[in-house]
Design a protein around this motif. Structure first.
Motif, mmCIF file in Angstrom:
data_model
loop_
_atom_site.group_PDB
_atom_site.id
_atom_site.type_symbol
_atom_site.label_atom_id
_atom_site.label_comp_id
_atom_site.label_asym_id
_atom_site.label_seq_id
_atom_site.Cartn_x
_atom_site.Cartn_y
_atom_site.Cartn_z
ATOM 1 N N GLY A 68 -0.165 0.000 -15.284
ATOM 2 C CA GLY A 68 -0.132 -1.036 -14.257
ATOM 3 C C GLY A 68 0.256 -0.567 -12.871
ATOM 4 N N ARG A 69 0.929 0.567 -12.765
ATOM 5 C CA ARG A 69 1.288 1.092 -11.443
ATOM 6 C C ARG A 69 0.058 1.489 -10.640
ATOM 7 N NH1 ARG A 69 4.825 6.048 -13.153
ATOM 8 N NH2 ARG A 69 3.130 6.135 -14.686
ATOM 9 N N TYR A 70 -1.043 1.785 -11.343
ATOM 10 C CA TYR A 70 -2.181 2.422 -10.694
ATOM 11 C C TYR A 70 -3.493 1.646 -10.785
ATOM 12 C CZ TYR A 70 0.727 6.650 -10.544
ATOM 13 O OH TYR A 70 1.732 7.551 -10.301
ATOM 14 N N PHE A 71 -3.470 0.418 -11.269
ATOM 15 C CA PHE A 71 -4.723 -0.317 -11.448
ATOM 16 C C PHE A 71 -5.512 -0.422 -10.135
ATOM 17 C CE2 PHE A 71 -2.920 -2.947 -15.245
ATOM 18 C CZ PHE A 71 -3.067 -1.848 -16.066
ATOM 19 N N ILE A 72 -4.856 -0.805 -9.077
ATOM 20 C CA ILE A 72 -5.553 -0.999 -7.801
ATOM 21 C C ILE A 72 -6.065 0.342 -7.273
ATOM 22 C CG2 ILE A 72 -5.353 -1.851 -5.441
ATOM 23 C CD1 ILE A 72 -3.060 -3.673 -6.419
ATOM 24 N N GLN A 73 -5.194 1.346 -7.295
ATOM 25 C CA GLN A 73 -5.583 2.669 -6.813
ATOM 26 C C GLN A 73 -6.745 3.240 -7.614
ATOM 27 O OE1 GLN A 73 -2.361 5.521 -6.631
ATOM 28 N NE2 GLN A 73 -3.746 7.263 -6.699
ATOM 29 N N GLU A 358 14.273 19.744 -1.417
ATOM 30 C CA GLU A 358 12.952 19.177 -1.188
ATOM 31 C C GLU A 358 12.997 17.696 -1.533
ATOM 32 O OE1 GLU A 358 10.006 20.587 -4.005
ATOM 33 O OE2 GLU A 358 11.508 20.803 -5.574
ATOM 34 N N GLU A 359 11.881 17.006 -1.376
ATOM 35 C CA GLU A 359 11.776 15.624 -1.822
ATOM 36 C C GLU A 359 11.810 15.575 -3.345
ATOM 37 O OE1 GLU A 359 8.713 13.461 1.144
ATOM 38 O OE2 GLU A 359 7.981 15.369 0.329
ATOM 39 N N SER A 360 12.292 14.476 -3.910
ATOM 40 C CA SER A 360 12.302 14.344 -5.371
ATOM 41 C C SER A 360 10.978 13.775 -5.883
ATOM 42 C CB SER A 360 13.472 13.474 -5.833
ATOM 43 O OG SER A 360 13.436 12.199 -5.232
ATOM 44 N N PHE A 361 10.145 13.297 -4.992
ATOM 45 C CA PHE A 361 8.760 12.901 -5.270
ATOM 46 C C PHE A 361 8.125 12.621 -3.919
ATOM 47 C CE2 PHE A 361 11.451 9.197 -5.421
ATOM 48 C CZ PHE A 361 10.779 8.214 -4.726
ATOM 49 N N LYS A 362 6.814 12.591 -3.887
ATOM 50 C CA LYS A 362 6.136 12.307 -2.636
ATOM 51 C C LYS A 362 6.395 10.860 -2.222
ATOM 52 C CE LYS A 362 4.364 16.161 -1.466
ATOM 53 N NZ LYS A 362 4.843 16.794 -0.205
ATOM 54 N N THR A 363 6.850 10.684 -1.007
ATOM 55 C CA THR A 363 7.221 9.354 -0.518
ATOM 56 C C THR A 363 6.074 8.362 -0.655
ATOM 57 O OG1 THR A 363 8.857 10.219 1.040
ATOM 58 C CG2 THR A 363 7.919 8.055 1.540
ATOM 59 N N ILE A 364 6.419 7.181 -1.158
ATOM 60 C CA ILE A 364 5.480 6.068 -1.221
ATOM 61 C C ILE A 364 5.782 5.166 -0.031
ATOM 62 C CG2 ILE A 364 4.737 4.055 -2.559
ATOM 63 C CD1 ILE A 364 5.831 5.604 -5.060
ATOM 64 N N ALA A 371 1.360 -1.974 -0.005
ATOM 65 C CA ALA A 371 2.583 -1.937 -0.811
ATOM 66 C C ALA A 371 2.407 -2.604 -2.168
ATOM 67 C CB ALA A 371 3.740 -2.602 -0.048
ATOM 68 N N ALA A 372 1.323 -3.362 -2.338
ATOM 69 C CA ALA A 372 1.064 -3.976 -3.642
ATOM 70 C C ALA A 372 0.646 -2.947 -4.678
ATOM 71 C CB ALA A 372 -0.012 -5.054 -3.506
ATOM 72 N N MET A 373 0.230 -1.749 -4.215
ATOM 73 C CA MET A 373 -0.060 -0.643 -5.126
ATOM 74 C C MET A 373 1.254 0.102 -5.355
ATOM 75 S SD MET A 373 -3.745 0.777 -3.753
ATOM 76 C CE MET A 373 -3.527 0.556 -1.991
ATOM 77 N N MET A 374 1.822 -0.041 -6.552
ATOM 78 C CA MET A 374 3.180 0.447 -6.806
ATOM 79 C C MET A 374 3.379 1.908 -6.439
ATOM 80 S SD MET A 374 4.196 -1.313 -10.402
ATOM 81 C CE MET A 374 3.491 -2.880 -10.833
ATOM 82 N N HIS A 375 2.403 2.746 -6.734
ATOM 83 C CA HIS A 375 2.520 4.174 -6.442
ATOM 84 C C HIS A 375 1.449 4.604 -5.437
ATOM 85 C CE1 HIS A 375 5.278 5.821 -9.813
ATOM 86 N NE2 HIS A 375 5.650 4.619 -9.429
ATOM 87 N N LYS A 509 -2.024 -8.885 -0.541
ATOM 88 C CA LYS A 509 -1.007 -9.561 0.278
ATOM 89 C C LYS A 509 0.142 -8.631 0.663
ATOM 90 C CE LYS A 509 -1.653 -14.368 -1.209
ATOM 91 N NZ LYS A 509 -0.951 -15.564 -1.771
ATOM 92 N N HIS A 510 1.022 -8.361 -0.291
ATOM 93 C CA HIS A 510 2.204 -7.568 0.017
ATOM 94 C C HIS A 510 2.846 -7.020 -1.250
ATOM 95 C CE1 HIS A 510 3.672 -11.799 -0.447
ATOM 96 N NE2 HIS A 510 4.576 -11.204 -1.227
ATOM 97 N N GLY A 511 3.709 -6.045 -1.075
ATOM 98 C CA GLY A 511 4.518 -5.508 -2.156
ATOM 99 C C GLY A 511 5.951 -5.374 -1.688
#
Length: 591
Positions: A68-73, A358-364, A371-375, A509-511
């Motif tokens: 579900g984090r990636y359905f839109i992407q 370093e970063e702990s993950f690539k910034t979202i 922002a509605a796309m979780m990742h 809309k928004h996340g």
């Protein structure tokens, strides 16, 4: 080549090898969540760049499963590729195994690279083999044949993680492992997961972006602790320390595949982490004892040194976040700022912190509907320019020698709608519900998940992901076994660290997400209930007051936000200049 061309080329090779279906997962040889570039075969063959997903290529049909984090992407990135999106854990969508069971015919062949599939996954394929009388070819890396410019295996240098940060020596950790091996009745222990190996041997590396680990295997018995690694990655001084002080035997990375053939007696392994290829190299008379990694449970409960270091790293991270927030609020609308710019600026502020790696993950960083796309991952082509309106979600974190951080804030940049303000407040209410929860010893993550979802469920809203995950110590930002999600049966114990991150995601809309890291500590012990636990926040950063509909908060919720903001100011202000302090004072004002 375009994705469609790659798939057609793969099908020609499949036909040559008499393979009817070929599976391409997201994993590496160690079942890592995030992988080195050379292991991104699924991204190469599908064009989908999310961190989770499995591709199945048949002679007539190609499918990608993701969550579900990636359905839109995924829908956007698969467009025009000829690959169909199947949604994981959603009613009406078959799983990979269900699809294979339904569609494979007797005598057909299922192919995959057994090095990148866990034993548990292999067992599911064996069930299909038995029920459908199909063939399995698990020694085929077909993607390598068409990936002409495939990156080579990483050779980044390893460094030792000082005991002043990690709190325990290698010998102490290995002895703890051996004691549990005795309890489980095994003579040998195969360890494959990179974060477990890094933790056990107090080493860190740079083979996986944003996760300070190195490609390695380990084999432990009562006489030796063997680390299988590219020896060129270890400097002479560190090699001497590992071999002489810590008593570690160093062998070449690939030697593990031959050495497991020599194992006798009972062997312990985690079937969710060790590859099917290693399993098939064991002698038939070896008795395999399957269990979650001993090290996974040990490192889940942070020791006192680690906890103090964690607190220090989160203060530094909070300071960086305040400076970033100030820059964002003061510059939006006055200069060009995009979603990509945000990531670059955050890294700049974090890099100022002591012991930062370093970063702990690539910034979202997602503005408005992104922002509605979780990742969501912004590119120069897709990135929105920020304006003095709407909201931007920023999920980010840092790797420090003294800890790992993960924090999300949704910033209000100007006028927002009543719906956005209501959703922001619902997310905050869920966050506060979980953060202030008092729970009984023996509680599990599934018991507490409803606390964060309740305000959202009452409005008919849900988020298709967990509420919280464990965090490693200068290791993976996502660490088990503890989680807060609808299904997780791991007991929550003092010393465990988890995130608290409910959200609202409305496509088009928004996340909105608000995330803090928190530590489980002891609370009261009563005559009628027994020992209770509670959460202590580790993350300190203002929550945007401009997004809150105060009338929706109870007195206790207002009391919590005011108390949290008071503590945030007290902890971070000593590290800020006068102008930054004044900004922080405004952002943490009483409501």
């Amino acid at each position: 080549m375009r994705v469609s061309e790659r798939i057609e080329k793969l099908r020609k090779i499949m036909k040559r090898e008499n393979i009817d279906y070929y599976i391409v997962p997201s994993a590496d040889f160690h079942q890592s969540e995030y992988v080195s570039e050379c292991f991104k075969s699924r991204a190469y063959i599908t064009g989908f760049t999310g961190s989770a997903g499995t591709a199945l290529i048949g002679m007539d049909k190609a499918i990608l499963w993701t969550d579900g984090r990636y359905f839109i992407q995924a829908e956007q990135q698969l467009a025009g590729s000829g690959i169909e999106l199947y949604k994981m854990r959603i009613p009406g969508w078959p799983s990979l195994e269900e699809y294979l069971s339904t569609n494979m015919k007797e005598g057909e062949c299922l192919g995959f690279d057994g090095r990148v599939f866990s034993i548990n996954e292999y067992k599911e394929f064996k069930k299909i083999q038995q029920s459908k009388n199909i063939k399995i070819a698990m020694d085929k890396d077909l993607i390598a044949e068409i990936w002409a410019d495939k990156p080579s295996m990483p050779k980044e240098k390893v460094f030792l993680h000082d005991v002043k940060y990690c709190g325990k020596t290698v010998n102490e950790k290995v002895e703890e492992v051996r004691e549990q091996m005795k309890t489980l009745g095994c003579k040998s222990y195969i360890l494959s997961s990179l974060d477990d190996i890094a933790w056990l041997f107090n080493i860190r590396g740079n083979d996986v972006e944003c996760t300070p680990v190195t490609l390695a295997y380990a084999l432990i018995n009562d006489k030796a602790a063997v680390l299988y690694i590219d020896k060129d990655k270890i400097g002479c001084e560190d090699k001497s320390i590992l071999e002489n002080r810590d008593g570690i035997t160093l062998k070449n990375y690939e030697d593990i595949f031959e050495d497991v053939k020599l194992i006798k007696g009972n062997v312990l392994l985690d079937p969710s982490k060790v590859s099917a290829f290693i399993l098939t190299n064991l002698n038939e008379d070896v008795r395999v004892i399957e269990s979650i990694n001993i090290t996974t449970n040990l490192k889940a409960i942070k020791n006192n040194v680690e906890i103090e270091c964690f607190k220090n790293s989160h203060i530094k991270d909070g300071v960086a976040m305040v400076r970033f927030t100030k820059w964002l609020k003061e510059h939006v609308g006055k200069e060009k700022i995009t979603e990509v710019t945000l990531s670059e600026k955050l890294l700049e502020f974090r890099s100022m912190g002591d012991l930062f790696i370093e970063e702990s993950f690539k910034t979202i960083a997602g503005y408005k509907e992104h922002a509605a796309m979780m990742h969501y991952s912004a590119t120069e082509e897709s990135a929105y320019e920020l304006k003095e309106e709407g909201m931007v979600l920023v999920d980010c974190g840092g790797q420090y020698l003294d800890g790992t951080t993960d924090i999300t804030r949704t910033f209000v940049l100007g006028k927002i709608t009543e719906e956005e303000k209501k959703d922001f407040t619902l997310v905050l209410k869920g966050h506060i519900n979980l953060m202030t929860c008092k729970f009984l010893q023996g509680s599990i993550g599934s018991s507490l998940d409803i606390m964060a979802r309740k305000p959202l469920w009452e409005e008919g809203i849900d988020y298709k992901c967990g509420t919280g995950h464990g965090i490693g110590f200068c290791l993976s930002v996502h660490e088990g076994p503890q989680q807060i999600r609808p299904i997780n049966y791991v007991e929550l114990k003092p010393g465990m660290i988890l995130t608290n991150e409910p959200g609202v995601y409305k496509e088009g809309k928004h996340g909105i997400r608000i995330e803090n890291v928190m530590l489980i500590v002891e609370d009261s012990k009563t005559e009628y209930g027994g020992q209770f636990y509670k959460f202590e926040p580790l993350s300190y950063c203002p929550i945007d007051l401009d997004g809150i509909e105060v009338s929706m908060l109870t007195d206790k919720e207002r009391e919590w936000i005011n108390s949290y903001h008071k503590e945030t100011y007290e902890k971070l202000s000593p590290y800020l200049n006068d102008e930054e302090k004044e900004f922080l004072r405004k952002e943490t004002r009483t409501i």
